[in-house]
Motif scaffolding. Structure first.
Motif, PDB file in Angstrom:
ATOM      1  N   ALA A  35       0.876  -1.177  -0.064  1.00 19.30           N
ATOM      2  CA  ALA A  35       0.080  -0.052   0.023  1.00 19.30           C
ATOM      3  C   ALA A  35       0.744   1.334   0.128  1.00 19.30           C
ATOM      4  CB  ALA A  35      -0.926   0.055   1.256  1.00 19.30           C
TER       5      ALA A  35
ATOM      6  N   ASP B 274      -4.782   9.542   0.834  1.00 23.83           N
ATOM      7  CA  ASP B 274      -4.863   8.903  -0.454  1.00 23.83           C
ATOM      8  C   ASP B 274      -4.183   7.516  -0.627  1.00 23.83           C
ATOM      9  OD1 ASP B 274      -6.689  10.774  -1.631  1.00 23.83           O
ATOM     10  OD2 ASP B 274      -4.686  12.151  -2.172  1.00 23.83           O
ATOM     11  N   ILE B 275      -4.719   6.550  -0.891  1.00 18.56           N
ATOM     12  CA  ILE B 275      -3.932   5.268  -0.995  1.00 18.56           C
ATOM     13  C   ILE B 275      -4.105   4.479  -2.244  1.00 18.56           C
ATOM     14  CG2 ILE B 275      -6.063   4.150   0.381  1.00 18.56           C
ATOM     15  CD1 ILE B 275      -3.698   2.469   1.762  1.00 18.56           C
ATOM     16  N   ARG B 276      -3.314   3.585  -2.669  1.00 23.66           N
ATOM     17  CA  ARG B 276      -3.266   2.768  -3.774  1.00 23.66           C
ATOM     18  C   ARG B 276      -2.783   1.664  -3.466  1.00 23.66           C
ATOM     19  NH1 ARG B 276      -1.314   6.166  -9.034  1.00 23.66           N
ATOM     20  NH2 ARG B 276      -2.166   4.376 -10.285  1.00 23.66           N
ATOM     21  N   TYR B 277      -3.041   0.311  -4.048  1.00 25.33           N
ATOM     22  CA  TYR B 277      -2.448  -1.062  -3.819  1.00 25.33           C
ATOM     23  C   TYR B 277      -1.934  -1.502  -4.760  1.00 25.33           C
ATOM     24  CZ  TYR B 277      -6.124   0.220  -0.074  1.00 25.33           C
ATOM     25  OH  TYR B 277      -6.762   0.574   0.718  1.00 25.33           O
TER      26      TYR B 277
ATOM     27  N   PHE C  78      -8.832  -2.110  -4.273  1.00 22.62           N
ATOM     28  CA  PHE C  78      -8.959  -2.088  -2.786  1.00 22.62           C
ATOM     29  C   PHE C  78      -8.354  -3.281  -2.396  1.00 22.62           C
ATOM     30  CE2 PHE C  78     -11.513  -2.958   0.780  1.00 22.62           C
ATOM     31  CZ  PHE C  78     -10.918  -2.162   1.694  1.00 22.62           C
TER      32      PHE C  78
ATOM     33  N   THR D  52      -5.112  -2.433   3.864  1.00 23.69           N
ATOM     34  CA  THR D  52      -5.708  -1.452   4.708  1.00 23.69           C
ATOM     35  C   THR D  52      -5.517  -1.414   6.151  1.00 23.69           C
ATOM     36  OG1 THR D  52      -7.521  -1.279   2.770  1.00 23.69           O
ATOM     37  CG2 THR D  52      -7.864  -0.321   4.956  1.00 23.69           C
TER      38      THR D  52
ATOM     39  N   LEU E 296      -9.740   6.830   4.421  1.00 24.32           N
ATOM     40  CA  LEU E 296      -8.650   6.565   3.289  1.00 24.32           C
ATOM     41  C   LEU E 296      -9.402   6.641   2.013  1.00 24.32           C
ATOM     42  CD1 LEU E 296      -7.066   3.082   4.554  1.00 24.32           C
ATOM     43  CD2 LEU E 296      -6.167   5.409   5.096  1.00 24.32           C
ATOM     44  N   HIS E 297      -8.832   7.326   1.046  1.00 24.82           N
ATOM     45  CA  HIS E 297      -9.414   7.466  -0.262  1.00 24.82           C
ATOM     46  C   HIS E 297      -8.996   6.545  -1.052  1.00 24.82           C
ATOM     47  CE1 HIS E 297     -11.789  11.630   0.986  1.00 24.82           C
ATOM     48  NE2 HIS E 297     -10.559  11.576   1.753  1.00 24.82           N
ATOM     49  N   THR E 298      -9.762   5.598  -1.409  1.00 23.65           N
ATOM     50  CA  THR E 298      -9.160   4.413  -2.274  1.00 23.65           C
ATOM     51  C   THR E 298      -9.798   4.624  -3.738  1.00 23.65           C
ATOM     52  OG1 THR E 298     -10.995   3.027  -2.079  1.00 23.65           O
ATOM     53  CG2 THR E 298      -9.397   2.815  -0.315  1.00 23.65           C
TER      54      THR E 298
END
Length: 279
Positions: A46, A57-60, A69, A74, A92-94
């Motif tokens: 992440a 802001d989060i990216r995976y 997601f 997370t 968290l903004h996914t």
């Protein structure tokens, strides 16, 4: 880049599902995220970017692709953030939408996190797709539990749900990774949720993840949330209720996921678990 390593859904670093966590990925481009995730080698890493309002802001990224997601990453990110900034509420903004997370400290000093998924959905699986899916799994129709019909389930990412009638069928996982990866890419499925019902609210789960280059995920929070939505939508549980999901046991990484299913049909699904740092 400060890459943290956590295990989610376990208090033992030898159990659960490992995740990479970058708490400040400001300025890191997509190609670098993908390369770092491949180097870390966990099913997900992440990458979070702090916002002025305190949210992230989060990216995976898996070793092979980005996913919209990821539940275990997370939980790992929320616990890592709590270790650095203290427990409390975090938004968290996914890519799938906003996901609120709450962390709290237990008397033993461990930190537990609860996420609330985006609104879940379910969809029929077309008969040709189901036949192709069973063939790739090397399962037959006789292996299925008729009380839990096949469906595609969503709570931030799509996962087909396939229920085994017996625990020994679930324990014997020997699938065609190439064939399954091809089908999942065409249908935009992230993992396959294979389940076996032990009791009304207790389930054993396995999650093949070939699109990410991972044979099996030992704990899958996004799939657990989608599965909770599936059970509610099909009237297979009596909400509000709490589900206990055991995952990772058959691969030697036992994981425990607690899934809260509210009564309202459009409410997000709550997924709770601990996380500990890997030295």
């Amino acid at each position: 880049m400060d890459i943290l390593r956590y295990v989610a859904f376990s208090t033992d670093p030898s159990g659960g599902n490992p995740a990479g966590v970058v708490l400040d990925a400001e300025g890191v481009d997509e190609a670098t995220m993908g390369a770092v995730a491949a180097e870390v080698g966990y099913s997900e890493t992440a990458f979070a970017v702090p916002r002025p309002d305190g949210a992230l802001d989060i990216r995976y990224f898996s070793p092979k692709a980005e996913v919209p997601f990821c539940g275990h990453a997370t939980i790992a990110t929320a616990v890592a953030h709590a270790h650095r900034h203290g427990v409390g509420d975090l938004l968290l903004h996914t890519m799938a939408g906003p996901v609120p997370v709450t962390t709290s400290a237990r008397p033993d000093g461990s930190i537990v996190a609860t996420l609330v998924s985006v609104e879940p959905r379910t969809a029929e699986i077309a008969e040709p797709d189901l036949a192709e899916l069973l063939a790739a799994l090397r399962w037959s129709a006789d292996d299925l539990d008729p009380a839990l019909p096949p469906r595609a389930a969503y709570a931030g990412a799509w996962h087909p749900v396939i229920a085994a009638a017996r625990r020994d069928r679930l324990a014997d996982l020997d699938y065609d990774m190439s064939a399954l990866a091809d089908l999942m890419a065409r249908r935009d499925w992230t993992t396959v949720t294979l389940v076996q019902r032990e009791a009304d609210t207790v389930f054993h789960v396995r999650n093949p993840f070939p699109p990410g280059g991972v044979v099996e995920d030992p704990a899958t929070g996004a799939a657990a949330a989608a599965f909770g939505g599936y059970l509610r939508a099909l009237g297979l549980i009596d909400p509000p209720t709490v589900l206990t999901i055991h995952q990772g046991t058959d691969m030697g990484r036992p994981s425990l996921l607690t899934v809260g299913v509210p009564a309202h049909p459009s409410s997000g699904i709550e997924v709770t678990g601990t996380a500990v740092r890997i030295a």
